[in-house]
Design a protein around this motif. Structure first.
Motif, mmCIF file in Angstrom:
data_model
loop_
_atom_site.group_PDB
_atom_site.id
_atom_site.type_symbol
_atom_site.label_atom_id
_atom_site.label_comp_id
_atom_site.label_asym_id
_atom_site.label_seq_id
_atom_site.Cartn_x
_atom_site.Cartn_y
_atom_site.Cartn_z
ATOM 1 N N LEU A 1 -16.881 -15.501 -4.425
ATOM 2 C CA LEU A 1 -16.160 -15.190 -5.652
ATOM 3 C C LEU A 1 -15.468 -13.833 -5.557
ATOM 4 O O LEU A 1 -14.313 -13.673 -5.976
ATOM 5 C CB LEU A 1 -17.139 -15.199 -6.835
ATOM 6 C CG LEU A 1 -16.549 -15.244 -8.237
ATOM 7 C CD1 LEU A 1 -15.636 -16.455 -8.403
ATOM 8 C CD2 LEU A 1 -17.665 -15.279 -9.263
ATOM 9 N N PHE A 2 -16.143 -12.844 -4.967
ATOM 10 C CA PHE A 2 -15.550 -11.516 -4.830
ATOM 11 C C PHE A 2 -14.403 -11.509 -3.826
ATOM 12 O O PHE A 2 -13.440 -10.753 -3.975
ATOM 13 C CB PHE A 2 -16.617 -10.496 -4.436
ATOM 14 C CG PHE A 2 -17.652 -10.254 -5.512
ATOM 15 C CD1 PHE A 2 -17.339 -10.397 -6.844
ATOM 16 C CD2 PHE A 2 -18.950 -9.878 -5.180
ATOM 17 C CE1 PHE A 2 -18.272 -10.174 -7.838
ATOM 18 C CE2 PHE A 2 -19.898 -9.649 -6.154
ATOM 19 C CZ PHE A 2 -19.561 -9.793 -7.494
ATOM 20 N N VAL A 22 -8.494 -11.310 -2.890
ATOM 21 C CA VAL A 22 -7.234 -11.954 -2.534
ATOM 22 C C VAL A 22 -6.246 -11.851 -3.690
ATOM 23 O O VAL A 22 -5.065 -11.530 -3.500
ATOM 24 C CB VAL A 22 -7.464 -13.432 -2.156
ATOM 25 C CG1 VAL A 22 -6.128 -14.160 -1.982
ATOM 26 C CG2 VAL A 22 -8.284 -13.534 -0.873
ATOM 27 N N GLU A 23 -6.730 -12.098 -4.914
ATOM 28 C CA GLU A 23 -5.860 -12.036 -6.087
ATOM 29 C C GLU A 23 -5.398 -10.604 -6.362
ATOM 30 O O GLU A 23 -4.267 -10.376 -6.799
ATOM 31 C CB GLU A 23 -6.595 -12.589 -7.306
ATOM 32 C CG GLU A 23 -6.875 -14.086 -7.217
ATOM 33 C CD GLU A 23 -7.665 -14.593 -8.411
ATOM 34 O OE1 GLU A 23 -8.065 -13.757 -9.254
ATOM 35 O OE2 GLU A 23 -7.869 -15.827 -8.504
ATOM 36 N N LEU A 24 -6.270 -9.641 -6.083
ATOM 37 C CA LEU A 24 -5.950 -8.242 -6.379
ATOM 38 C C LEU A 24 -5.060 -7.617 -5.317
ATOM 39 O O LEU A 24 -4.097 -6.910 -5.632
ATOM 40 C CB LEU A 24 -7.251 -7.434 -6.510
ATOM 41 C CG LEU A 24 -7.113 -5.966 -6.901
ATOM 42 C CD1 LEU A 24 -6.456 -5.836 -8.275
ATOM 43 C CD2 LEU A 24 -8.489 -5.290 -6.916
ATOM 44 N N PHE A 25 -5.366 -7.879 -4.043
ATOM 45 C CA PHE A 25 -4.674 -7.188 -2.951
ATOM 46 C C PHE A 25 -3.676 -8.069 -2.204
ATOM 47 O O PHE A 25 -2.885 -7.568 -1.412
ATOM 48 C CB PHE A 25 -5.697 -6.644 -1.946
ATOM 49 C CG PHE A 25 -6.703 -5.707 -2.552
ATOM 50 C CD1 PHE A 25 -6.299 -4.527 -3.162
ATOM 51 C CD2 PHE A 25 -8.057 -6.010 -2.531
ATOM 52 C CE1 PHE A 25 -7.218 -3.671 -3.721
ATOM 53 C CE2 PHE A 25 -8.987 -5.154 -3.086
ATOM 54 C CZ PHE A 25 -8.572 -3.975 -3.695
ATOM 55 N N GLY A 26 -3.734 -9.377 -2.412
ATOM 56 C CA GLY A 26 -2.868 -10.264 -1.670
ATOM 57 C C GLY A 26 -3.441 -10.564 -0.289
ATOM 58 O O GLY A 26 -4.576 -10.207 0.025
ATOM 59 N N GLY A 27 -2.647 -11.232 0.551
ATOM 60 C CA GLY A 27 -3.123 -11.601 1.868
ATOM 61 C C GLY A 27 -3.763 -12.975 1.847
ATOM 62 O O GLY A 27 -3.697 -13.695 0.858
ATOM 63 N N TYR A 47 -12.848 -6.311 2.742
ATOM 64 C CA TYR A 47 -11.651 -7.152 2.771
ATOM 65 C C TYR A 47 -10.424 -6.315 3.134
ATOM 66 O O TYR A 47 -9.581 -6.732 3.943
ATOM 67 C CB TYR A 47 -11.456 -7.825 1.424
ATOM 68 C CG TYR A 47 -10.220 -8.697 1.352
ATOM 69 C CD1 TYR A 47 -10.238 -10.008 1.825
ATOM 70 C CD2 TYR A 47 -9.026 -8.213 0.819
ATOM 71 C CE1 TYR A 47 -9.109 -10.808 1.781
ATOM 72 C CE2 TYR A 47 -7.893 -9.004 0.770
ATOM 73 C CZ TYR A 47 -7.933 -10.295 1.249
ATOM 74 O OH TYR A 47 -6.805 -11.074 1.205
ATOM 75 N N LEU A 48 -10.328 -5.134 2.536
ATOM 76 C CA LEU A 48 -9.187 -4.269 2.817
ATOM 77 C C LEU A 48 -9.196 -3.774 4.263
ATOM 78 O O LEU A 48 -8.147 -3.633 4.895
ATOM 79 C CB LEU A 48 -9.189 -3.068 1.866
ATOM 80 C CG LEU A 48 -8.664 -3.295 0.456
ATOM 81 C CD1 LEU A 48 -8.863 -2.046 -0.383
ATOM 82 C CD2 LEU A 48 -7.190 -3.668 0.482
#
Length: 267
Positions: free
Chosen positions: A147-148, A153-158, A186-187
């Motif tokens: 979920l995180f 993905v929704e916040l940072f894209g990619g 993730y980043l």
């Protein structure tokens, strides 16, 4: 008095409960039951285990107020039919609080950071239950990671690819620390050398100033290098060979950084 023990609810928002574990599944059933009743409930557990989420699920239209804001809380009780009290153990005078709740006949769902029994609370809350920490809810942890990642993905894209092969969940603050860790990981998974050096440069900029800074901050390079090497090559012997270090030198480095390398003494 009804006491429901060992329940869990790990959720990011009030519409998305994680019910992978038996405990969280039972918690969702209990919360659903409480939504249809008019009784007061106390949810106990550590930070980040889902107490506030579960309280908001039970009373979706209620105002949530931290008990440390005692004047605001007392005023809200004068005009509210229902209210969520965050960390009720922060209130300095529980008898006064309970008397005010009873006087105004306000329905309350409260949370506390510790499991405790108190004669005033026992008299007010018909239902009390503990939410266990995430270290005891592995199925929920795995679902929360997914979920995180979706949130990241929704916040940072990619893309949604996230390598969890060597990912060790940080559950020190339950869902709070896990979400932060997933976001950062993730980043960083596609970071290049210049970006990584820029992060370290920004971190060091305000910290430099003594005449021993080189030695003081060498661990920022050594610790991740040793951690990664031991994870990849499985032993000190192989890592010392790959790094071109004497094995005793590597052992010394591990000892010097034992604060950060506890449990990494692979022989």
């Amino acid at each position: 008095m009804m006491v429901v023990a060992e329940l869990a609810a790990a959720a990011v928002d009030v519409t998305n409960f994680i019910t992978a574990s038996e405990a969280s599944s039972q918690a969702f059933k209990t919360a659903t039951l409480l939504k249809s009743l008019t009784i007061n409930a106390l949810i106990m557990g550590e930070n980040g285990v889902g107490k506030r989420t579960l309280a908001s699920f039970i009373l979706p239209n209620a105002t949530a107020i931290d008990a440390s804001n005692f004047e605001e809380l007392l005023q809200a009780l004068e005009s509210s039919d229902e209210i969520i009290i965050i960390d009720i153990d922060n209130f300095p005078n529980l008898k006064l609080l309970i008397d005010t709740i009873k006087k105004n006949k306000t329905r309350v769902v409260a949370t506390s950071r510790q499991s405790f029994s108190n004669e005033y609370l026992d008299d007010l809350f018909s239902v009390k239950f503990d939410i266990p920490p995430l270290v005891r809810r592995d199925e929920d942890v795995q679902e929360l990671i997914k979920l995180f990642v979706k949130d990241a993905v929704e916040l940072f894209g990619g893309d949604s690819k996230f390598d969890i092969k060597n990912f060790k969940p940080d559950l020190s603050d339950n869902a709070n620390s896990l979400r932060r860790q997933v976001m950062i990981s993730y980043l960083l998974q596609d970071i290049d050398d210049n970006e990584l050096m820029g992060i370290i440069e920004n971190y060091l900029f305000e910290k430099l100033g003594s005449n021993s800074d080189y030695r003081n901050y060498l661990y920022l390079y050594e610790v991740p290098l040793i951690r990664a090497g031991l994870t990849r090559f499985k032993s000190q012997l192989q890592l010392s060979d790959r790094l071109g270090l004497n094995r005793n030198t590597l052992r010394k480095k591990i000892s010097e950084n034992k604060e950060y390398l506890e449990g990494e003494n692979n022989e």
